[in-house]
Scaffold this active site. Structure first.
Site, mmCIF file in Angstrom:
data_model
loop_
_atom_site.group_PDB
_atom_site.id
_atom_site.type_symbol
_atom_site.label_atom_id
_atom_site.label_comp_id
_atom_site.label_asym_id
_atom_site.label_seq_id
_atom_site.Cartn_x
_atom_site.Cartn_y
_atom_site.Cartn_z
ATOM 1 N N ALA A 1 5.601 5.709 9.587
ATOM 2 C CA ALA A 1 4.360 5.388 8.891
ATOM 3 C C ALA A 1 4.548 5.658 7.415
ATOM 4 C CB ALA A 1 3.224 6.235 9.446
ATOM 5 N N LYS A 2 3.578 5.150 6.633
ATOM 6 C CA LYS A 2 3.713 5.270 5.176
ATOM 7 C C LYS A 2 3.719 6.725 4.723
ATOM 8 C CE LYS A 2 2.826 0.723 3.858
ATOM 9 N NZ LYS A 2 1.920 -0.348 4.131
ATOM 10 N N ARG A 3 3.112 7.599 5.529
ATOM 11 C CA ARG A 3 3.060 9.006 5.110
ATOM 12 C C ARG A 3 4.421 9.695 5.234
ATOM 13 N NH1 ARG A 3 0.526 8.295 9.887
ATOM 14 N NH2 ARG A 3 1.646 9.186 11.645
ATOM 15 N N ASP A 4 5.360 9.091 5.968
ATOM 16 C CA ASP A 4 6.684 9.712 6.129
ATOM 17 C C ASP A 4 7.550 9.406 4.914
ATOM 18 O OD1 ASP A 4 5.887 10.469 8.684
ATOM 19 O OD2 ASP A 4 6.687 8.639 9.579
ATOM 20 N N THR B 1 0.836 -1.211 0.000
ATOM 21 C CA THR B 1 0.000 0.000 0.000
ATOM 22 C C THR B 1 0.865 1.253 0.000
ATOM 23 O OG1 THR B 1 -0.089 -0.092 2.409
ATOM 24 C CG2 THR B 1 -1.899 -1.133 1.229
#
Ligand code: GLU
Length: 284
Positions: A257-260, A18
């Site tokens: 997290a993936k947003r980083d 993802t």
């Protein structure tokens, strides 16, 4: 005298495609890889892509590329969950035939409203526990809604399932012996229309099919193991050992997290870091 030989250690890394892998993933992959390599065992890779709304093929390529760049080699073929939907369906049918599942027609909003009406809802590891609205639906009403093609999820009737299995235990290498408490998570979803097997069902079956003996993963999934242990007992699957590792955090103590975007392995590579430098950061 022939000594009983220890079963070989088989670990796995099971990312969901993802997003690009970040340092937290590298930490998790390294934990599994090290546990296998130190024991002369096998390290497997699994792509958990059963949620078509969130998973993208380019992220699968990214996972393979990042692990290869780090030198975290895996054994045997990669198991891709979306190619095994029939196996999950078969397990689901078996649980349904045993009367351990029920269709749930509730929308997210309806579940929230029901929880609000009931006052304080019991909170599980994954948020508020499903209040069981559709568990008690009259058989005729259930049939009518199914025949009308109403959208629904399939939930596990945890109380009934626990009555079948009796008490269960499992072992975590760090936390020690555990008594299974699947009731903490309530009647979890096992399948949805758009995702024909939930994380809980697919991960439990796959670990058994792949012969995993040591499940290494983050401590954020510790509570989920209670449900996995129950599913193992219901489906007659072997019971591995678990090693839930602490989550890697940044200097401010926040988990990655993936947003980083800055700490994706791809970004670190592009910034000129070497695999050894990234592994050193991920190994902590
Ligand atoms: N696919 C899950 C994730 O990416 C991990 C599953 C597991 O290790 O059991 O968070």
């Amino acid at each position: 005298m022939i000594e009983a030989s220890q079963p070989p250690v088989v670990t796995r890394f099971a990312p969901s495609p993802t997003g690009r892998l970040h340092l937290g993933h590298a930490h998790s992959a390294l934990a599994g890889w090290r546990a296998a390599r130190r024991a002369g065992g096998r390290f497997l890779l699994r792509i958990e892509d059963i949620d078509p709304g969130r998973c993208r093929p380019e992220f699968v390529d990214g996972i393979l590329e990042d692990l290869a760049w780090l030198g975290l080699d895996w054994d045997g073929p990669v198991r891709v969950q979306s190619r095994h939907l029939a196996e999950y369906r078969h397990a689901l049918d078996r649980l349904a035939a045993d009367g351990l599942t029920y269709p749930c027609f509730c929308t997210r909003a309806e579940i929230q409203a029901e929880i609000a009406r009931a006052g304080a809802a019991p909170h599980g590891a994954e948020g508020p526990v499903y209040p069981g609205t559709c568990r008690g639906l009259a058989p005729g009403e259930r049939r009518r809604r199914l025949d009308a093609g109403q959208n629904h999820a399939i939930r596990l009737d945890v109380a009934r399932a626990m009555a079948c299995t009796g008490g269960l235990a499992w072992r975590d290498r760090r936390a020690g012996a555990q008594t299974a408490r699947p009731d903490l998570l309530g009647d979890v979803v096992l399948a949805r229309k758009d995702a024909p097997a939930s994380y809980h069902l697919a991960v439990t079956l796959d670990d058994a099919v792949q012969g995993v003996t040591l499940v290494t993963r983050g401590v954020d999934l510790f509570e989920a193991t209670h449900i996995h242990r129950l599913l193992q007992a219901l489906l007659g699957l072997p019971v591995p050992e678990w090693d839930h590792h602490a989550l890697l955090t940044d200097a401010a103590g926040r988990r990655y997290a993936k947003r980083d975007q800055a700490v994706t392995l791809a970004a670190m590579r592009q910034a000129g870091m070497t695999p050894a430098e990234v592994l050193a950061m991920a190994g902590g």
